[in-house]
Design a protein around this motif. Sequence first.
Motif, PDB file in Angstrom:
ATOM      1  N   ILE A  88      -5.292   7.073  12.988  1.00 62.14           N
ATOM      2  CA  ILE A  88      -5.600   5.660  13.216  1.00 62.14           C
ATOM      3  C   ILE A  88      -5.545   4.881  11.907  1.00 62.14           C
ATOM      4  CG2 ILE A  88      -7.423   4.074  13.960  1.00 62.14           C
ATOM      5  CD1 ILE A  88      -8.204   6.273  16.006  1.00 62.14           C
ATOM      6  N   ALA A  89      -6.017   5.494  10.826  1.00 62.15           N
ATOM      7  CA  ALA A  89      -5.995   4.819   9.526  1.00 62.15           C
ATOM      8  C   ALA A  89      -4.561   4.591   9.050  1.00 62.15           C
ATOM      9  CB  ALA A  89      -6.779   5.626   8.492  1.00 62.15           C
ATOM     10  N   LYS A  90      -3.666   5.540   9.318  1.00 64.32           N
ATOM     11  CA  LYS A  90      -2.254   5.337   8.943  1.00 64.32           C
ATOM     12  C   LYS A  90      -1.663   4.152   9.693  1.00 64.32           C
ATOM     13  CE  LYS A  90      -0.756   9.892   7.318  1.00 64.32           C
ATOM     14  NZ  LYS A  90       0.130  11.055   7.567  1.00 64.32           N
ATOM     15  N   ASN A  91      -2.034   4.020  10.952  1.00 70.31           N
ATOM     16  CA  ASN A  91      -1.571   2.884  11.737  1.00 70.31           C
ATOM     17  C   ASN A  91      -2.132   1.574  11.177  1.00 70.31           C
ATOM     18  OD1 ASN A  91      -0.157   1.915  14.176  1.00 70.31           O
ATOM     19  ND2 ASN A  91      -2.217   1.262  14.770  1.00 70.31           N
ATOM     20  N   LEU A  92      -3.400   1.608  10.785  1.00 71.48           N
ATOM     21  CA  LEU A  92      -4.030   0.424  10.180  1.00 71.48           C
ATOM     22  C   LEU A  92      -3.319   0.045   8.879  1.00 71.48           C
ATOM     23  CD1 LEU A  92      -6.309  -1.696   9.945  1.00 71.48           C
ATOM     24  CD2 LEU A  92      -7.720   0.084   8.873  1.00 71.48           C
ATOM     25  N   VAL A  93      -2.986   1.042   8.069  1.00 66.26           N
ATOM     26  CA  VAL A  93      -2.252   0.783   6.825  1.00 66.26           C
ATOM     27  C   VAL A  93      -0.918   0.093   7.135  1.00 66.26           C
ATOM     28  CG1 VAL A  93      -0.987   1.884   4.928  1.00 66.26           C
ATOM     29  CG2 VAL A  93      -3.315   2.647   5.497  1.00 66.26           C
ATOM     30  N   ALA A  94      -0.195   0.621   8.120  1.00 66.70           N
ATOM     31  CA  ALA A  94       1.118   0.066   8.452  1.00 66.70           C
ATOM     32  C   ALA A  94       0.993  -1.373   8.953  1.00 66.70           C
ATOM     33  CB  ALA A  94       1.800   0.946   9.506  1.00 66.70           C
ATOM     34  N   GLU A  95       0.021  -1.637   9.826  1.00 64.26           N
ATOM     35  CA  GLU A  95      -0.124  -2.988  10.374  1.00 64.26           C
ATOM     36  C   GLU A  95      -0.609  -3.964   9.315  1.00 64.26           C
ATOM     37  OE1 GLU A  95      -2.234  -2.869  14.159  1.00 64.26           O
ATOM     38  OE2 GLU A  95      -0.244  -2.556  15.026  1.00 64.26           O
ATOM     39  N   THR A  96      -1.502  -3.519   8.453  1.00 67.18           N
ATOM     40  CA  THR A  96      -2.006  -4.395   7.392  1.00 67.18           C
ATOM     41  C   THR A  96      -0.884  -4.779   6.437  1.00 67.18           C
ATOM     42  OG1 THR A  96      -4.214  -3.453   7.544  1.00 67.18           O
ATOM     43  CG2 THR A  96      -3.654  -4.545   5.486  1.00 67.18           C
ATOM     44  N   ARG A  97      -0.091  -3.782   6.029  1.00 62.11           N
ATOM     45  CA  ARG A  97       1.019  -4.080   5.113  1.00 62.11           C
ATOM     46  C   ARG A  97       2.031  -5.026   5.765  1.00 62.11           C
ATOM     47  NH1 ARG A  97       2.200   2.096   3.107  1.00 62.11           N
ATOM     48  NH2 ARG A  97       0.443   2.309   1.642  1.00 62.11           N
ATOM     49  N   LYS A  98       2.198  -4.879   7.068  1.00 65.32           N
ATOM     50  CA  LYS A  98       3.221  -5.664   7.772  1.00 65.32           C
ATOM     51  C   LYS A  98       2.760  -7.096   8.039  1.00 65.32           C
ATOM     52  CE  LYS A  98       6.281  -5.263  11.814  1.00 65.32           C
ATOM     53  NZ  LYS A  98       6.621  -4.430  12.984  1.00 65.32           N
ATOM     54  N   TYR A  99       1.486  -7.266   8.397  1.00 64.85           N
ATOM     55  CA  TYR A  99       1.047  -8.558   8.929  1.00 64.85           C
ATOM     56  C   TYR A  99       0.126  -9.355   8.023  1.00 64.85           C
ATOM     57  CZ  TYR A  99       2.907  -6.802  13.353  1.00 64.85           C
ATOM     58  OH  TYR A  99       3.730  -6.313  14.323  1.00 64.85           O
ATOM     59  N   ASP A 100      -0.617  -8.710   7.104  1.00 63.59           N
ATOM     60  CA  ASP A 100      -1.688  -9.436   6.416  1.00 63.59           C
ATOM     61  C   ASP A 100      -1.215 -10.070   5.116  1.00 63.59           C
ATOM     62  OD1 ASP A 100      -3.054  -8.480   8.537  1.00 63.59           O
ATOM     63  OD2 ASP A 100      -4.615  -7.448   7.402  1.00 63.59           O
ATOM     64  N   ALA A 101      -1.189 -11.412   5.109  1.00 68.17           N
ATOM     65  CA  ALA A 101      -0.768 -12.150   3.920  1.00 68.17           C
ATOM     66  C   ALA A 101      -1.711 -11.862   2.756  1.00 68.17           C
ATOM     67  CB  ALA A 101      -0.768 -13.645   4.228  1.00 68.17           C
ATOM     68  N   GLY A 102      -1.151 -11.797   1.557  1.00 67.06           N
ATOM     69  CA  GLY A 102      -1.964 -11.603   0.368  1.00 67.06           C
ATOM     70  C   GLY A 102      -2.359 -10.163   0.112  1.00 67.06           C
ATOM     71  N   CYS A 103      -1.790  -9.238   0.891  1.00 66.18           N
ATOM     72  CA  CYS A 103      -2.075  -7.814   0.673  1.00 66.18           C
ATOM     73  C   CYS A 103      -1.093  -7.249  -0.346  1.00 66.18           C
ATOM     74  CB  CYS A 103      -1.962  -7.042   1.991  1.00 66.18           C
ATOM     75  SG  CYS A 103      -2.221  -5.270   1.774  1.00 66.18           S
ATOM     76  N   VAL A 104      -1.601  -6.870  -1.496  1.00 67.15           N
ATOM     77  CA  VAL A 104      -0.752  -6.342  -2.577  1.00 67.15           C
ATOM     78  C   VAL A 104      -0.642  -4.822  -2.468  1.00 67.15           C
ATOM     79  CG1 VAL A 104      -0.503  -6.187  -5.089  1.00 67.15           C
ATOM     80  CG2 VAL A 104      -1.485  -8.247  -4.053  1.00 67.15           C
ATOM     81  N   ARG A 105      -1.738  -4.184  -2.054  1.00 67.02           N
ATOM     82  CA  ARG A 105      -1.792  -2.720  -1.991  1.00 67.02           C
ATOM     83  C   ARG A 105      -2.816  -2.338  -0.928  1.00 67.02           C
ATOM     84  NH1 ARG A 105      -2.174   1.979  -6.429  1.00 67.02           N
ATOM     85  NH2 ARG A 105      -0.349   0.933  -7.223  1.00 67.02           N
ATOM     86  N   TYR A 106      -2.477  -1.352  -0.122  1.00 72.35           N
ATOM     87  CA  TYR A 106      -3.399  -0.904   0.930  1.00 72.35           C
ATOM     88  C   TYR A 106      -3.058   0.555   1.190  1.00 72.35           C
ATOM     89  CZ  TYR A 106      -6.512  -1.728   4.942  1.00 72.35           C
ATOM     90  OH  TYR A 106      -7.569  -1.742   5.827  1.00 72.35           O
ATOM     91  N   GLU A 107      -3.896   1.443   0.693  1.00 70.72           N
ATOM     92  CA  GLU A 107      -3.562   2.873   0.712  1.00 70.72           C
ATOM     93  C   GLU A 107      -4.680   3.697   1.341  1.00 70.72           C
ATOM     94  OE1 GLU A 107      -0.952   3.087  -3.418  1.00 70.72           O
ATOM     95  OE2 GLU A 107      -3.008   3.790  -3.390  1.00 70.72           O
TER      96      GLU A 107
END
Lengths: 105, 105
Positions: free
Chosen positions: B30-49
């Motif tokens: 679930i966390a991997k999915n959250l990482v993928a969606e955050t990187r794809k959709y959330d403006a201002g996200c520089v890094r999310y690991e």
Amino acid sequence: MAIRKEKFTMIKVAAQNNIKADKIDEFIAIAKNLVAETRKYDAGCVRYELLQDVKNPQLLTMLEEWDDQEALNNHLLSQHFKDAMATFAGYLEKPGEINLYKTLA
Amino acid sequence: MAIRKEKFTMIKVAAQNNIKADKIDEFIAIAKNLVAETRKYDAGCVRYELLQDVKNPQLLTMLEEWDDQEALNNHLLSQHFKDAMATFAGYLEKPGEINLYKTLA
């Protein structure tokens, strides 16, 4: 069959330091110097940053990224790291926490 | 005198999650999915690991970097974040720790 090169293994470190309130400025000055020397001299250092918690200024964390465990080990043996740690020992309000991480995503 | 643009303020987050041993695989998926969606959709996200402690596999940490507090706030309000948190609540062995950081060096 060709010999395959061993898989590249990045290692990340979060080292949390809880510093006495009256030693924060001294800690930061020495830690900034440690950051500069580590970036300049330590092979395999990808990232080495000094962070301060926005709500608790006594929590000062080194956020690190190394090519592999060997690069990290060499850093821990470096004179600039050992000198900084010897000074930091007197600045600690309570024991810190060090986590070594691998990246999953 | 020219009007100066407001200083750019990066914010970093380390969110430590202590996950039940029998829920690690589900959490990671679930966390991997959250990482993928955050990187794809959330403006201002520089890094999310997503990181896993090498000695304690139950410690799973999100390491994040955001353009500013507003970008982080918008992420916390996103549906994909809220959905993941609702699921993660049942996976926690003990409360996690979230630190917001500014970079000093």
